[in-house]
Design a protein around this motif. Structure first.
Motif, PDB file in Angstrom:
ATOM      1  N   GLU A  72       0.861  -1.176   0.000  1.00  0.00           N
ATOM      2  CA  GLU A  72       0.000   0.000   0.000  1.00  0.00           C
ATOM      3  C   GLU A  72       0.897   1.225   0.000  1.00  0.00           C
ATOM      4  OE1 GLU A  72      -2.606  -0.516   3.284  1.00  0.00           O
ATOM      5  OE2 GLU A  72      -1.003  -0.929   4.710  1.00  0.00           O
ATOM      6  N   ARG A  73       0.368   2.333  -0.496  1.00  0.00           N
ATOM      7  CA  ARG A  73       1.233   3.496  -0.633  1.00  0.00           C
ATOM      8  C   ARG A  73       0.581   4.756  -0.072  1.00  0.00           C
ATOM      9  NH1 ARG A  73       0.749   4.184  -7.240  1.00  0.00           N
ATOM     10  NH2 ARG A  73      -1.216   5.339  -7.226  1.00  0.00           N
ATOM     11  N   LYS A  74       1.439   5.713   0.243  1.00  0.00           N
ATOM     12  CA  LYS A  74       0.990   6.991   0.790  1.00  0.00           C
ATOM     13  C   LYS A  74       1.730   8.082   0.030  1.00  0.00           C
ATOM     14  CE  LYS A  74       1.507   8.608   5.075  1.00  0.00           C
ATOM     15  NZ  LYS A  74       2.035   8.465   6.438  1.00  0.00           N
ATOM     16  N   LEU A  75       1.037   9.163  -0.280  1.00  0.00           N
ATOM     17  CA  LEU A  75       1.696  10.252  -1.000  1.00  0.00           C
ATOM     18  C   LEU A  75       2.816  10.830  -0.133  1.00  0.00           C
ATOM     19  CD1 LEU A  75       1.556  11.831  -3.672  1.00  0.00           C
ATOM     20  CD2 LEU A  75       0.148  13.508  -2.486  1.00  0.00           C
ATOM     21  N   HIS A  76       4.014  10.858  -0.666  1.00  0.00           N
ATOM     22  CA  HIS A  76       5.187  11.303   0.084  1.00  0.00           C
ATOM     23  C   HIS A  76       5.561  12.727  -0.322  1.00  0.00           C
ATOM     24  CE1 HIS A  76       9.061  10.816   2.119  1.00  0.00           C
ATOM     25  NE2 HIS A  76       9.628  11.360   1.071  1.00  0.00           N
ATOM     26  N   ASP A  77       5.484  12.999  -1.629  1.00  0.00           N
ATOM     27  CA  ASP A  77       5.827  14.319  -2.149  1.00  0.00           C
ATOM     28  C   ASP A  77       5.330  14.405  -3.586  1.00  0.00           C
ATOM     29  OD1 ASP A  77       6.893  16.845  -2.360  1.00  0.00           O
ATOM     30  OD2 ASP A  77       8.995  16.226  -2.286  1.00  0.00           O
ATOM     31  N   LYS A  78       5.384  15.616  -4.139  1.00  0.00           N
ATOM     32  CA  LYS A  78       5.131  15.796  -5.571  1.00  0.00           C
ATOM     33  C   LYS A  78       6.418  16.359  -6.132  1.00  0.00           C
ATOM     34  CE  LYS A  78       0.313  15.757  -5.681  1.00  0.00           C
ATOM     35  NZ  LYS A  78      -0.613  15.368  -6.732  1.00  0.00           N
ATOM     36  N   ILE A  79       6.843  15.801  -7.229  1.00  0.00           N
ATOM     37  CA  ILE A  79       8.118  16.254  -7.771  1.00  0.00           C
ATOM     38  C   ILE A  79       7.901  16.912  -9.132  1.00  0.00           C
ATOM     39  CG2 ILE A  79       8.764  14.024  -8.783  1.00  0.00           C
ATOM     40  CD1 ILE A  79      11.603  14.891  -7.456  1.00  0.00           C
ATOM     41  N   TYR A 191       5.949   3.352   0.615  1.00  0.00           N
ATOM     42  CA  TYR A 191       5.229   2.073   0.541  1.00  0.00           C
ATOM     43  C   TYR A 191       5.373   1.256   1.819  1.00  0.00           C
ATOM     44  CZ  TYR A 191       5.069   2.882  -4.495  1.00  0.00           C
ATOM     45  OH  TYR A 191       4.832   3.409  -5.733  1.00  0.00           O
ATOM     46  N   SER A 192       4.327   0.490   2.106  1.00  0.00           N
ATOM     47  CA  SER A 192       4.445  -0.505   3.179  1.00  0.00           C
ATOM     48  C   SER A 192       3.691  -1.749   2.723  1.00  0.00           C
ATOM     49  CB  SER A 192       3.896   0.050   4.492  1.00  0.00           C
ATOM     50  OG  SER A 192       2.592   0.517   4.312  1.00  0.00           O
ATOM     51  N   ILE A 193       3.987  -2.865   3.357  1.00  0.00           N
ATOM     52  CA  ILE A 193       3.361  -4.115   2.933  1.00  0.00           C
ATOM     53  C   ILE A 193       1.992  -4.245   3.594  1.00  0.00           C
ATOM     54  CG2 ILE A 193       4.437  -5.557   4.730  1.00  0.00           C
ATOM     55  CD1 ILE A 193       4.735  -7.756   2.538  1.00  0.00           C
ATOM     56  N   LYS A 194       1.018  -4.762   2.834  1.00  0.00           N
ATOM     57  CA  LYS A 194      -0.324  -4.965   3.384  1.00  0.00           C
ATOM     58  C   LYS A 194      -0.319  -6.155   4.331  1.00  0.00           C
ATOM     59  CE  LYS A 194      -3.688  -3.052   0.217  1.00  0.00           C
ATOM     60  NZ  LYS A 194      -4.886  -3.361  -0.548  1.00  0.00           N
ATOM     61  N   LYS A 195      -1.145  -6.083   5.334  1.00  0.00           N
ATOM     62  CA  LYS A 195      -1.204  -7.134   6.354  1.00  0.00           C
ATOM     63  C   LYS A 195      -1.541  -8.485   5.714  1.00  0.00           C
ATOM     64  CE  LYS A 195      -3.608  -8.106  10.655  1.00  0.00           C
ATOM     65  NZ  LYS A 195      -4.673  -8.983  10.154  1.00  0.00           N
TER      66      LYS A 195
END
Ligand code: ZN
Ligand code: ZN
Ligand code: ZN
Length: 325
Positions: A72-79, A191-195
């Motif tokens: 799963e992912r989370k918005l970190h920045d816009k480049i 990103y992190s891994i889904k449970k």
């Protein structure tokens, strides 16, 4: 998670690069995968690049793992990228709205509370003191004697003053100037891994190791995963391919099927049959974790596939030992 992405996940779990990367999530080496900033190319996932040995492939793998519901992912920045040279080394120039020069001086506006006079800070400066140019009082206490009333800019080229500059983008690589309309903006994620994926993945892998060891102890040469060429010319992948002796033609192929539902269905039986029909191995095993439906077992028997049901490593080795006798 969608059913179609489940099939995709199962495929990905068999992919070596995926295994190496997910292994890092499973053993705690990565908790949340955050990109490092690189002024030239933007953000990079170096730990993934080490796995796939390429920057563009790193992002492609992450996209695939996200699409399949593993990460799963989370918005970190816009480049921001330069539209001319694709560099990420972009700076913002604040410009004069009249002549577009970026050689502007930013000052703060100061208001002398007592007499109401307002001007830029530089005009109040007398050494390290602030003195009102109109009434010549010294301004000592902020918020009591004087207050800051915002910013004021002066253009060093055309001499005009304004409060809000216009923003322009400047590429430090090719020295091009751009506006917001021209630039390319890309989302950057962590990103992190889904449970669920963590459970699925670790279930399969924790068994591959002991399985490989058991087979090696019994005189097999083991490849996991491995490809075998079929009569049709197509290459088929098996979770494990085990051979005894160099000249022996008869190979043993083993696939693992895990189910988060109560039992493994016919699907992996059909998939394994299609492969062994083409490859004709000596023995074919399907390891069903935790167990297999009755219909699937009947089908496996018909196809000459030996089924090993196991909930854990101990059960797996014990059952396999009996079957291999
Ligand atoms: Zn100007
Ligand atoms: Zn004054
Ligand atoms: Zn550029």
């Amino acid at each position: 998670m969608l059913k179609t992405s489940k099939a995709e996940r199962m495929e990905l779990y068999k992919d070596r690069q995926t295994q190496v990367l997910l292994g890092k999530f499973l053993n705690g080496e990565i908790d949340r995968l955050e990109p490092d900033y690189d002024p030239r190319s933007g953000y990079r996932y170096r730990i993934v690049e080490e796995v796939v040995s390429d920057q563009t492939k790193a992002e492609a793998l992450l996209d695939r793992l996200y699409g399949a519901g593993i990460l799963e992912r989370k918005l970190h920045d816009k480049i921001i990228f330069c539209p001319k040279c694709s560099s990420a080394s972009i700076s913002i120039h604040y410009c004069c709205p009249y002549c577009k020069s970026y050689d502007i001086q930013k000052s703060s506006l100061i208001e002398h509370v007592k007499c109401g006079y307002m001007d830029i800070e530089a005009n109040f400066r007398r050494g390290d003191k602030l003195v009102c140019p109109k009434c010549h009082d010294e301004l000592r206490k902020p918020e009591i004697d004087y207050r800051r009333a915002g910013v004021w800019c002066t253009c060093k080229d055309c001499g005009k003053s304004f409060d809000i500059p216009v923003a322009a983008l400047f590429c430090r690589e090719c020295h091009g100037d751009f506006t917001f309309e021209d630039i390319v903006i890309k989302d950057v994620y962590s990103y992190s891994i889904k449970k669920e994926a963590k459970e699925e993945a670790s279930l399969g892998w924790t068994l591959i190791g002991p399985l490989r060891q058991f087979l090696q102890e019994n005189g097999f040469k083991v490849d996991a995963p491995s490809f075998l060429k079929g009569k049709s010319g197509a290459n088929h992948m098996f979770d494990i391919v085990a051979r005894k002796g160099d000249t022996a033609k008869k190979v043993t192929v083993i696939d693992l099927a895990t189910s988060t539902q109560p039992a493994v269905s016919e699907q992996p039986v059909i998939a394994l049959f299609a492969k062994i029909f083409d490859v004709s191995p000596g023995n074919a095993y399907l390891i069903a974790i935790p167990r297999m439906t009755e219909n699937a077992k009947k089908m496996a028997e018909l196809y000459n596939i030996q089924v090993v049901e196991a909930r854990n490593e101990k059960e797996l080795i014990k059952t396999l030992k009996e079957k291999m006798k």
